[in-house]
Design a protein around this motif. Structure first.
Motif, short mmCIF file in Angstrom:
data_model
loop_
_atom_site.label_atom_id
_atom_site.label_comp_id
_atom_site.label_asym_id
_atom_site.label_seq_id
_atom_site.Cartn_x
_atom_site.Cartn_y
_atom_site.Cartn_z
N MET A 1 9.44 -9.25 -4.77
CA MET A 1 9.03 -10.12 -5.87
C MET A 1 7.64 -9.79 -6.39
N ALA A 2 6.84 -9.12 -5.58
CA ALA A 2 5.52 -8.68 -6.04
C ALA A 2 5.62 -7.50 -7.00
N GLN A 3 6.80 -6.87 -7.06
CA GLN A 3 6.97 -5.68 -7.88
C GLN A 3 7.98 -5.87 -9.01
N ILE A 4 8.22 -7.12 -9.42
CA ILE A 4 9.30 -7.35 -10.39
C ILE A 4 9.01 -6.83 -11.79
N GLY A 5 7.74 -6.78 -12.20
CA GLY A 5 7.43 -6.26 -13.52
C GLY A 5 7.68 -7.25 -14.63
N PRO A 6 7.38 -6.86 -15.87
CA PRO A 6 7.44 -7.79 -17.02
C PRO A 6 8.83 -8.30 -17.37
N GLU A 7 9.87 -7.62 -16.94
CA GLU A 7 11.23 -8.07 -17.24
C GLU A 7 11.83 -8.92 -16.12
N GLY A 8 11.06 -9.20 -15.11
CA GLY A 8 11.56 -9.94 -13.96
C GLY A 8 11.68 -11.43 -14.22
N PRO A 9 12.26 -12.16 -13.27
CA PRO A 9 12.46 -13.60 -13.42
C PRO A 9 11.15 -14.36 -13.24
N VAL B 1 0.86 -1.20 0.00
CA VAL B 1 0.00 0.00 0.00
C VAL B 1 0.89 1.24 0.00
N ALA B 2 1.94 1.21 0.81
CA ALA B 2 2.87 2.35 0.86
C ALA B 2 3.58 2.56 -0.47
N ALA B 3 3.74 1.47 -1.24
CA ALA B 3 4.40 1.55 -2.54
C ALA B 3 3.43 1.96 -3.65
N GLY B 4 2.17 2.15 -3.31
CA GLY B 4 1.21 2.62 -4.29
C GLY B 4 0.28 1.57 -4.86
N HIS B 5 0.35 0.34 -4.38
CA HIS B 5 -0.56 -0.70 -4.86
C HIS B 5 -1.96 -0.52 -4.28
N THR B 6 -2.95 -0.91 -5.06
CA THR B 6 -4.28 -1.15 -4.52
C THR B 6 -4.29 -2.58 -4.02
#
Length: 235
Positions: A214-222, A22-27
């Motif tokens: 790991m919840a924020q790795i994005g499309p280029e993540g492992p 939440v602090a990182a901006g996720h809903t």
């Protein structure tokens, strides 16, 4: 805006993961079996509550419909888990382990993750950057359990490490079956939570770090990997 669902999130590692995301901006959706506790936790964090019992097909199906109606999902954190203990907090000795007692653990830790993945992967695939984080454990590694020099060697339980080894296998196989989704497992480390009667040696803030990362790795993540705070864990 990234939308994230965390199972078992009304306390412990799930709650702290929700707080940090939440602090990182996720809903963030707080998934919890108990409506009162779940709503209270969601209100405390500025998150959304979703009633969710990972051992119940109807509950999971209802959660999918509700989240789909609200706009969809980008990240699923399979955090809900149980560890068998005796009433006084001690481990169940091997002589008292039964098929039913093991099945109870697997119902949440393994079948619950399968139930969640089966239900939510079609929704996740609609996201531009879908991610799944399966919360596993260092006790899943047989090489450590058989090594007398490893602290894990002295962990006596049968059902819990077996269930987390199964989580690792689910992670690998699902990651191959769904290459468009980043699916990884994490070991939060020995964290003080209700799960282990607060015997852990690190805080929930420390334990949640790898889950949040790991919840924020994005499309280029492992994908198809196993990770801890220090980096990659070899399977």
């Amino acid at each position: 805006m990234t939308t994230t669902l965390i199972t078992g999130a009304n306390k412990g590692l799930g709650f702290e993961t929700a707080r940090q995301l939440v602090a990182a901006g996720h809903t963030v959706y707080i998934g919890a079996r108990d409506p009162e506790r779940g709503r209270r936790s969601a209100e405390q964090l500025g998150a959304r509550f979703i009633q969710l019992d990972v051992t119940d097909d109807a509950s999971v199906a209802a959660a999918v419909k509700a989240i789909e109606a609200d706009g969809g999902l980008d990240v699923l954190v399979n955090n809900a888990g149980i560890e068998p203990r005796k009433a006084g907090g001690g481990f169940i000795p091997a002589t008292e382990v039964t098929a039913d007692s093991v099945r109870t653990v697997f119902e949440t830790n393994v079948f619950g993750q399968v139930r969640m993945l089966h239900a939510f992967l079609p929704l996740l695939q609609r996201s531009a950057a879908p991610v799944v984080v399966n919360v596993s454990s260092g006790t899943s590694l047989m090489r450590d359990l058989v090594n007398p020099d490893s602290p894990a060697h002295f962990y006596p339980d049968i059902a819990y490490p077996s269930s987390k080894a199964a989580v690792n296998m689910l992670t690998v196989q699902y990651s191959k079956a769904y290459p468009s989704v980043k699916i990884n497992a994490v070991d939060p480390g020995f964290t003080a939570t209700d799960l282990n009667h607060h015997a852990g040696i690190q805080t929930v803030e420390q334990g949640a770090q790898v889950i949040v990362r790991m919840a924020q790795i994005g499309p280029e993540g492992p994908t198809g990997g196993f990770f801890e705070a220090k980096g990659t864990i070899a399977w």
